[in-house]
Enzyme design. Structure first.
Site, PDB file in Angstrom:
ATOM      1  N   ASP A  41       0.875  -1.165   0.000  1.00  0.00           N
ATOM      2  CA  ASP A  41       0.000   0.000   0.000  1.00  0.00           C
ATOM      3  C   ASP A  41       0.917   1.220   0.000  1.00  0.00           C
ATOM      4  O   ASP A  41       2.108   1.110   0.323  1.00  0.00           O
ATOM      5  CB  ASP A  41      -0.880  -0.034   1.255  1.00  0.00           C
ATOM      6  CG  ASP A  41      -1.658   1.253   1.443  1.00  0.00           C
ATOM      7  OD1 ASP A  41      -2.283   1.702   0.472  1.00  0.00           O
ATOM      8  OD2 ASP A  41      -1.614   1.806   2.554  1.00  0.00           O
TER       9      ASP A  41
ATOM     10  N   ASP B 237      -1.604  -1.073   6.054  1.00  0.00           N
ATOM     11  CA  ASP B 237      -1.900  -0.618   7.407  1.00  0.00           C
ATOM     12  C   ASP B 237      -3.350  -0.189   7.624  1.00  0.00           C
ATOM     13  O   ASP B 237      -3.776  -0.006   8.751  1.00  0.00           O
ATOM     14  CB  ASP B 237      -0.990   0.568   7.778  1.00  0.00           C
ATOM     15  CG  ASP B 237      -1.350   1.829   7.004  1.00  0.00           C
ATOM     16  OD1 ASP B 237      -1.792   1.702   5.846  1.00  0.00           O
ATOM     17  OD2 ASP B 237      -1.173   2.931   7.545  1.00  0.00           O
TER      18      ASP B 237
ATOM     19  N   ASP C 144      -6.937  -2.210   3.449  1.00  0.00           N
ATOM     20  CA  ASP C 144      -5.905  -3.197   3.121  1.00  0.00           C
ATOM     21  C   ASP C 144      -6.226  -4.576   3.683  1.00  0.00           C
ATOM     22  O   ASP C 144      -5.595  -5.563   3.295  1.00  0.00           O
ATOM     23  CB  ASP C 144      -4.537  -2.749   3.676  1.00  0.00           C
ATOM     24  CG  ASP C 144      -4.073  -1.449   3.046  1.00  0.00           C
ATOM     25  OD1 ASP C 144      -4.307  -1.275   1.841  1.00  0.00           O
ATOM     26  OD2 ASP C 144      -3.472  -0.624   3.759  1.00  0.00           O
TER      27      ASP C 144
END
Length: 621
Positions: A322, A515, A519
Site C-alpha cells: 500500500d 496498514d 488493506d
C-alpha cells in the site's frame, strides 16, 4: 516452568533414584532374578510414566505405531531377554531427551511471553458519583472513565480527557524514547504511564484492545504448524511402521538362514534397531527450531502468527505495498501555496479556519502550515461534503475548500491542476482564490528496504493505492517499483492481487504490506500479510499474518532474515538427524552398537537440535 513440567521432572527424578539404588543393590548383594526383575521394573514404570501416558493417548487417537510404541516394544523386549539395566537405561535416556526438549520449549515460550506479555493487572475506574474503584480490565466498558497513575500500565485503549504525561510505549511499539501525551491523544493498552496522572475515556473494551489482540496472536502462533512440521508428521506415520517391519526381519531372518538358531543375538539386535529407528530426534528438531524463530522475531518487535508464515516468508519473491502510511509517512504537509488575488498567508488563513472543525489529515496539515491563532467564533454553518470537501461561513463570506469536483459542483471557474500530491482548491463564494498543494513524504527507510528486497530477494515490487495517478506514480518512480496501480478501490486491489497470485508457482510466495482498513482484504488473501504497526487499523492487524510492532518498514527485512535463518537451522536439523539415524541403524544391524549407545546417539540428536534452536532465539537480524 509449568506445574506439569515440574511434576514430570519430580517423577523422573524419583525413578532415577530407584534405578541407581537397584544397580547398587545388585552390585553389593546377591539377588534372585525375580527380585532383580521387580526392582528394575519399579524403576522402569516410574521413569517411563510419561512415555506410557503418551502411548495411551496415541492409542486413543488410533495412532498405534509411533516413536513411543517403538521405544516401549524395545524396552519390554530387553526385559524379556533379561537385560534389565539396559532396558531401564534406554527409557531413562529417552525421557531425559524429551524433558530437555520440554524445558527448551517452555523457555522459548516464556521468552515470547515475557517480551510481549503486557497485560495490565488491574484498572482504576472513576465512579459516576465520585470516588475510584479498582477493577479487572475485562470489566471496563466503552465510555467508562479510568484513572492511570504514574508507574501504572494502561489497561485498555482510550482517549485522554484530563492531564498530561510521558508514556513508555516500548512494550507495544519497540520505541525506547517515551512520548508526550496530552488531552485528546489516543493511548493504548500495555503502555506505561511514567509521570502525570491521566483521566481517560475507554474507547475499546479489553477483549478488543491492542494488548489483548497482540497476546491472542502469540498464543495462536504456537498452535500453527509449518509445512516442514507437517512433512515430518506425515513422514513419521510411514517411516515408523516400515522400521518396525525391518526390525522384525532383523530378529527373524538371520536365525532362520545364515545365522541359524542364534535367536538371542538377533532378537537383541532387532531391539536395538527398534530403539535406533525411533524418529523422536527428527520429530522434535523441527518444531523447536520454528519456535526459536518465533521467539527471535518477538524479541525484535515482530509478531508472527504461525511457524508456517516463517517458511512462506523465506520463499517470498513478490512484494505488494500500500502507499499511504506504508511506503509514505501518512502525514500530509503543505508543499506549495498558489493564491489568486491575495497573498499566500491570507489563502492559508481562509483554508485553516474553514478546516478547523475537521479531523481529516489534510485539515491538520493546513492548520500546521498556517501557524496562526484560529478564532472559531467567526466560523459557522460548517458543512462537510464527503468526497468533495468542506464549506463554512467565515467573516460573513461563504468559503469552499475541497477538490476540483467541489469547485465544479458549486460553479467555481478554476483550472484543474494535474500534479503529484493532493490539490486543495479554495474559493470565496464563486470567486476562485487559489490552490494549496499537499503531499505525503516517502519514509526514510523505504528506499533501503525496497532495494534490499529487489537485490537480495530478487523481489518484484508492486504498489496498489487508491491515491491519484500523479501522486502514486511519483512515489513509484522514486522507489523504483516494478508495477504501480493507482486510483483503486478495495475491490480493485483484490483483483490486481489475484492477477499476481495466479502466476505464482508452488515455490513462490506473495507478501502484502499495508496498514489501513481497506488493506485488510488483500492482507488476508496474500500468502503472507504484514500489518504496519500494532497501533494501526484493527482490521488490518486481525487480517495480517505478521504484525510489525512499530511502523518501521525495515523490520520486513529483519523478518525475512529471521525466517531464512530459521529455515537454515531446520534444514540442518533434518539433515543431521537423518545422517545420524541411518549410521546408527547400519551399525546396530552389524552389531557395533548396543542399546544404551543407540539411545545416547538419539538423545544427542535432540540435544544438538535444541542447541541449534537456541541460536535462532538469540539471532539478531
Amino acid at each position: 516452568m509449568t506445574s506439569q513440567l515440574k511434576k514430570r521432572s519430580i517423577i523422573y527424578g524419583v525413578g532415577v533414584i530407584v534405578y541407581v539404588c537397584a544397580i547398587m543393590a545388585t552390585m553389593y548383594y546377591t539377588m534372585s532374578d525375580r527380585v532383580k526383575f521387580i526392582w528394575f521394573l519399579i524403576a522402569y514404570l516410574i521413569i517411563g510414566y510419561d512415555v506410557f501416558k503418551n502411548l495411551c493417548e496415541r492409542f486413543m487417537q488410533k495412532r498405534f505405531l509411533t516413536e513411543y510404541t517403538l521405544m516401549t516394544l524395545a524396552t519390554v523386549g530387553a526385559f524379556g531377554i533379561g537385560r534389565y539395566i539396559e532396558g531401564v537405561l534406554v527409557i531413562l535416556l529417552f525421557e531425559l531427551g524429551v524433558i530437555f526438549e520440554s524445558y527448551a520449549t517452555d523457555s522459548a515460550k516464556r521468552s515470547i511471553e515475557e517480551m510481549i506479555d503486557i497485560r495490565p493487572p488491574y484498572a482504576t475506574r472513576k465512579m459516576i458519583y465520585g470516588g475510584e474503584m479498582t477493577v479487572d480490565p475485562a470489566d471496563l466498558r466503552q465510555n467508562d472513565l479510568i484513572v492511570i497513575k504514574p508507574g501504572e500500565r494502561i489497561p485498555v485503549d482510550g482517549i485522554i480527557r484530563k492531564g498530561s504525561s510521558m508514556i513508555d510505549t516500548k512494550a507495544v511499539t519497540g520505541e525506547s524514547v517515551p512520548r508526550k501525551a496530552v488531552a485528546g491523544d489516543h493511548i493504548y493498552s500495555g503502555c506505561i504511564n511514567l509521570s502525570g496522572v491521566l483521566e481517560a475515556k475507554v474507547t475499546k473494551e479489553y477483549s478488543d484492545s491492542t494488548v489483548s489482540k497482540i497476546m491472542e496472536m502469540v498464543e495462536e502462533a504456537q498452535n500453527k504448524k509449518s509445512d516442514s512440521e507437517t512433512f515430518v508428521s506425515k513422514f513419521s506415520r510411514i517411516y515408523t511402521p516400515v522400521m518396525f517391519v525391518f526390525a522384525l526381519l532383523v530378529m527373524i531372518y538371520p536365525p532362520l538362514t545364515f545365522s541359524y538358531g542364534n535367536w538371542d543375538t538377533w532378537i537383541y539386535r532387532g531391539l536395538i534397531f527398534l530403539i535406533a529407528a525411533c524418529p523422536s530426534g527428527l520429530v522434535i528438531s523441527i518444531p523447536i527450531a520454528f519456535l526459536g524463530g518465533l521467539a527471535s522475531a518477538a524479541r525484535q518487535g515482530i509478531v508472527i502468527k504461525g511457524a508456517n508464515y516463517l517458511e512462506d516468508l523465506s520463499k517470498a519473491d513478490t512484494f505488494v505495498f500500500d502507499k499511504t502510511g506504508t511506503l509514505t509517512e501518512g502525514v500530509f504537509t503543505v508543499q506549495e501555496v498558489h493564491p489568486v488575488g491575495m497573498d499566500a498567508r491570507e489563502l492559508l488563513r481562509l483554508a485553516a479556519h474553514v478546516e478547523s472543525y475537521s479531523n481529516h489529515p489534510i485539515a491538520h496539515s493546513l492548520l500546521q502550515a498556517y501557524e496562526g491563532a484560529i478564532d472559531k467564533r467567526f466560523v459557522y454553518s460548517v458543512k462537510e461534503v464527503p468526497g468533495y470537501g468542506i464549506s463554512a461561513v467565515y467573516e460573513g463570506e461563504k468559503i469552499y475548500v475541497g477538490n476540483y469536483r467541489m469547485m465544479t459542483r458549486y460553479g467555481v471557474e478554476a483550472d484543474e491542476i494535474i500534479t503529484a500530491g493532493t490539490v486543495v482548491y479554495v474559493s470565496i463564494g464563486k470567486r476562485y482564490a487559489g490552490y494549496i498543494l499537499i503531499s505525503d513524504v516517502v519514509k526514510e527507510d523505504a528506499r533501503w528496504t525496497l532495494k534490499y528486497l529487489k537485490e537480495k530477494c530478487h523481489g518484484v515490487l508492486v504498489m496498489l493505492t487508491g491515491d491519484t495517478e500523479a501522486a502514486g506514480m511519483d512515489v513509484a518512480q522514486e522507489l523504483d517499483m516494478d508495477y504501480a496501480y493507482t486510483e483503486l478501490m478495495p475491490a480493485d486491489k483484490m483483483e490486481q492481487l489475484e492477477d499476481f497470485l495466479i502466476v505464482q508457482d508452488d515455490m513462490e510466495r506473495l507478501v502484502c504490506v499495508g496498514d489501513g482498513v481497506n488493506d485488510a482484504p488483500i492482507l488476508a488473501r496474500a500468502d503472507v500479510g504484514i500489518a504496519m504497526g500494532a497501533l494501526g487499523s484493527a482490521a488490518a492487524i486481525e487480517a495480517a499474518d505478521i504484525v510489525l510492532m512499530k511502523d518501521e518498514l525495515w523490520k520486513i527485512v529483519d523478518a525475512i532474515r529471521i525466517a531464512r535463518e530459521t529455515l537454515r537451522v531446520v534444514n540442518q536439523n533434518i539433515t543431521f538427524a537423518m545422517i545420524i539415524k541411518f549410521m546408527i541403524l547400519l551399525l546396530a544391524v552389524v552389531g557395533y552398537f548396543g542399546m544404551w549407545e543407540a539411545i545416547i546417539a538419539e538423545v544427542g540428536v535432540v540435544f544438538a537440535a535444541v542447541l541449534n534452536a537456541v541460536w535462532v532465539v538469540k539471532y539478531k537480524a
